[in-house]
Design a protein around this motif. Structure first.
Motif, mmCIF file in Angstrom:
data_model
loop_
_atom_site.group_PDB
_atom_site.id
_atom_site.type_symbol
_atom_site.label_atom_id
_atom_site.label_comp_id
_atom_site.label_asym_id
_atom_site.label_seq_id
_atom_site.Cartn_x
_atom_site.Cartn_y
_atom_site.Cartn_z
ATOM 1 N N THR A 69 -7.004 -8.572 -7.794
ATOM 2 C CA THR A 69 -5.593 -8.492 -7.155
ATOM 3 C C THR A 69 -5.377 -7.302 -6.290
ATOM 4 O OG1 THR A 69 -4.948 -10.239 -8.816
ATOM 5 C CG2 THR A 69 -3.272 -9.218 -7.545
ATOM 6 N N LEU A 70 -5.679 -6.107 -7.226
ATOM 7 C CA LEU A 70 -5.227 -4.845 -6.385
ATOM 8 C C LEU A 70 -6.274 -4.582 -5.348
ATOM 9 C CD1 LEU A 70 -3.945 -2.052 -6.647
ATOM 10 C CD2 LEU A 70 -5.805 -1.405 -8.085
ATOM 11 N N SER A 71 -7.492 -4.863 -5.425
ATOM 12 C CA SER A 71 -8.407 -4.513 -4.432
ATOM 13 C C SER A 71 -8.139 -5.648 -3.279
ATOM 14 C CB SER A 71 -9.838 -4.973 -4.846
ATOM 15 O OG SER A 71 -10.265 -4.150 -5.879
ATOM 16 N N THR A 72 -8.040 -6.762 -3.440
ATOM 17 C CA THR A 72 -7.494 -7.583 -2.413
ATOM 18 C C THR A 72 -6.170 -7.241 -1.637
ATOM 19 O OG1 THR A 72 -8.704 -9.319 -3.314
ATOM 20 C CG2 THR A 72 -7.330 -10.073 -1.700
ATOM 21 N N MET A 73 -5.298 -6.839 -2.426
ATOM 22 C CA MET A 73 -4.000 -6.520 -1.867
ATOM 23 C C MET A 73 -4.243 -5.161 -0.867
ATOM 24 S SD MET A 73 -0.443 -5.668 -4.087
ATOM 25 C CE MET A 73 -1.303 -4.092 -4.944
ATOM 26 N N VAL A 74 -5.036 -4.542 -1.438
ATOM 27 C CA VAL A 74 -5.267 -3.222 -0.471
ATOM 28 C C VAL A 74 -5.969 -3.502 0.658
ATOM 29 C CG1 VAL A 74 -6.237 -0.908 -0.348
ATOM 30 C CG2 VAL A 74 -4.900 -1.442 -2.423
ATOM 31 N N THR A 129 1.905 7.906 2.749
ATOM 32 C CA THR A 129 2.088 7.129 1.375
ATOM 33 C C THR A 129 2.432 5.760 1.734
ATOM 34 O OG1 THR A 129 2.675 9.498 0.481
ATOM 35 C CG2 THR A 129 3.223 7.111 -0.688
ATOM 36 N N ILE A 130 1.659 4.832 1.278
ATOM 37 C CA ILE A 130 1.809 3.461 1.681
ATOM 38 C C ILE A 130 2.425 2.573 0.170
ATOM 39 C CG2 ILE A 130 1.112 1.245 2.625
ATOM 40 C CD1 ILE A 130 -1.189 3.283 3.924
ATOM 41 N N ALA A 131 3.531 1.936 0.307
ATOM 42 C CA ALA A 131 3.557 1.088 -0.945
ATOM 43 C C ALA A 131 3.343 -0.230 -0.571
ATOM 44 C CB ALA A 131 5.131 1.156 -1.384
ATOM 45 N N HIS A 132 2.410 -1.034 -1.414
ATOM 46 C CA HIS A 132 1.928 -2.180 -1.471
ATOM 47 C C HIS A 132 2.518 -3.106 -2.443
ATOM 48 C CE1 HIS A 132 -1.371 -0.864 1.239
ATOM 49 N NE2 HIS A 132 -1.690 -0.004 0.253
ATOM 50 N N THR A 133 2.652 -4.454 -1.845
ATOM 51 C CA THR A 133 3.421 -5.440 -2.745
ATOM 52 C C THR A 133 2.750 -6.559 -2.600
ATOM 53 O OG1 THR A 133 5.740 -4.288 -2.755
ATOM 54 C CG2 THR A 133 5.560 -6.922 -3.437
ATOM 55 N N GLY A 134 2.303 -7.557 -3.613
ATOM 56 C CA GLY A 134 1.380 -8.651 -3.675
ATOM 57 C C GLY A 134 2.416 -9.730 -4.189
ATOM 58 N N ARG A 135 2.513 -10.577 -3.493
ATOM 59 C CA ARG A 135 3.345 -11.806 -3.779
ATOM 60 C C ARG A 135 2.595 -13.120 -3.866
ATOM 61 N NH1 ARG A 135 8.770 -10.185 -3.356
ATOM 62 N NH2 ARG A 135 9.019 -8.628 -1.979
ATOM 63 N N ALA A 145 1.608 -1.281 -5.939
ATOM 64 C CA ALA A 145 0.837 -0.166 -6.005
ATOM 65 C C ALA A 145 1.230 0.707 -4.709
ATOM 66 C CB ALA A 145 -0.762 -0.355 -5.716
ATOM 67 N N THR A 146 1.116 2.176 -5.052
ATOM 68 C CA THR A 146 1.499 2.879 -4.064
ATOM 69 C C THR A 146 0.021 3.608 -3.803
ATOM 70 O OG1 THR A 146 3.461 3.727 -4.677
ATOM 71 C CG2 THR A 146 2.740 5.248 -3.578
ATOM 72 N N ARG A 147 -0.424 4.005 -2.348
ATOM 73 C CA ARG A 147 -1.319 4.483 -2.082
ATOM 74 C C ARG A 147 -1.338 5.545 -1.154
ATOM 75 N NH1 ARG A 147 -6.133 1.942 1.693
ATOM 76 N NH2 ARG A 147 -4.233 0.933 2.812
ATOM 77 N N THR A 148 -2.066 6.743 -1.323
ATOM 78 C CA THR A 148 -1.891 7.649 -0.483
ATOM 79 C C THR A 148 -3.229 7.874 0.233
ATOM 80 O OG1 THR A 148 -0.424 8.865 -2.199
ATOM 81 C CG2 THR A 148 -1.601 10.480 -0.426
ATOM 82 N N VAL A 149 -3.054 8.013 1.663
ATOM 83 C CA VAL A 149 -4.285 8.065 2.671
ATOM 84 C C VAL A 149 -4.020 9.395 3.336
ATOM 85 C CG1 VAL A 149 -4.599 5.600 2.322
ATOM 86 C CG2 VAL A 149 -3.278 6.604 4.275
ATOM 87 N N LEU A 150 -5.436 9.673 3.817
ATOM 88 C CA LEU A 150 -5.391 10.653 4.991
ATOM 89 C C LEU A 150 -6.176 10.113 6.078
ATOM 90 C CD1 LEU A 150 -5.659 13.968 5.316
ATOM 91 C CD2 LEU A 150 -8.134 13.779 4.670
ATOM 92 N N VAL A 151 -5.261 10.226 7.039
ATOM 93 C CA VAL A 151 -5.577 9.759 8.335
ATOM 94 C C VAL A 151 -5.911 10.511 9.564
ATOM 95 C CG1 VAL A 151 -4.673 7.293 7.759
ATOM 96 C CG2 VAL A 151 -3.447 9.165 9.014
ATOM 97 N N HIS A 152 -6.492 10.223 10.641
ATOM 98 C CA HIS A 152 -6.672 10.980 11.576
ATOM 99 C C HIS A 152 -5.477 11.025 12.669
ATOM 100 C CE1 HIS A 152 -11.033 11.908 11.537
ATOM 101 N NE2 HIS A 152 -11.092 10.465 11.117
ATOM 102 N N CYS A 153 -5.321 12.265 13.260
ATOM 103 C CA CYS A 153 -4.077 12.130 14.351
ATOM 104 C C CYS A 153 -4.856 11.471 15.424
ATOM 105 C CB CYS A 153 -3.714 13.657 14.310
ATOM 106 S SG CYS A 153 -2.621 14.174 12.951
ATOM 107 N N LEU A 154 -4.032 11.160 16.532
ATOM 108 C CA LEU A 154 -4.215 10.751 17.696
ATOM 109 C C LEU A 154 -5.227 11.849 18.258
ATOM 110 C CD1 LEU A 154 -1.075 9.542 19.319
ATOM 111 C CD2 LEU A 154 -2.991 8.062 19.130
#
Length: 159
Positions: A69-74, A129-135, A145-154
């Motif tokens: 469930t967690l993996s599919t949600m992310v 920081t991204i808050a994911h919710t699965g229903r 779940a709360t996920r923290t990611v490092l992303v590129h700038c433009l």
């Protein structure tokens, strides 16, 4: 002809408070549950043994593996948020499964951007920081779940 490449968001495109509804949903199957559970060497009978799980209360049936469930949600969020713009996943936290998901249920995921800041140690990259919710199909929350990611700038001109 214009070429359009599907991608996630660059740091500057993340908007705190924005909510993303990831579609389509994903209907969980018995095969998903058995395959994921056995691939991850999880021998929990509540996922694999229908007779055992059927005799257990309060659910009386097999539960979908919560890590599926967690993996599919992310995973449902990747195409809209981080495809091709992610540098690294920094962490997952505040994970909860307030209601079970069963084979035959459909998982719908939404994500809310809760915070963002430029990286102090990695120029050209930012932390979001991204808050994911699965229903499930009835709207019942089955995972958060709360996920923290490092992303590129433009990219800057010339890059």
């Amino acid at each position: 002809m214009t070429d359009i490449v599907q991608r996630g968001l660059y740091y500057e495109e993340f908007e705190v408070g924005a909510r993303y509804l990831h579609r389509p949903g994903r209907t969980a199957t018995e095969a998903d549950n058995v395959l994921f559970t056995t691939l991850t060497m999880n021998t929990q009978a509540l996922h694999l043994d229908a007779a055992f799980a059927g005799a257990q209360q309060p659910f009386g049936q097999r539960l979908m593996n919560s890590m599926w469930t967690l993996s599919t949600m992310v995973g449902a969020s990747v195409a809209q948020l981080t495809q091709g713009t992610l540098v690294a996943q920094l962490g997952l936290g505040d994970i909860a499964f307030p209601h079970p998901l069963f084979a035959g249920d459909t998982l719908y995921t939404e994500s809310v951007i809760t915070d963002k800041r430029l990286s102090s140690s990695r120029p050209g990259q930012g932390i979001c920081t991204i808050a994911h919710t699965g229903r499930n199909q009835d709207g019942t929350v089955v995972a958060t779940a709360t996920r923290t990611v490092l992303v590129h700038c433009l990219p800057q001109e010339g890059e």
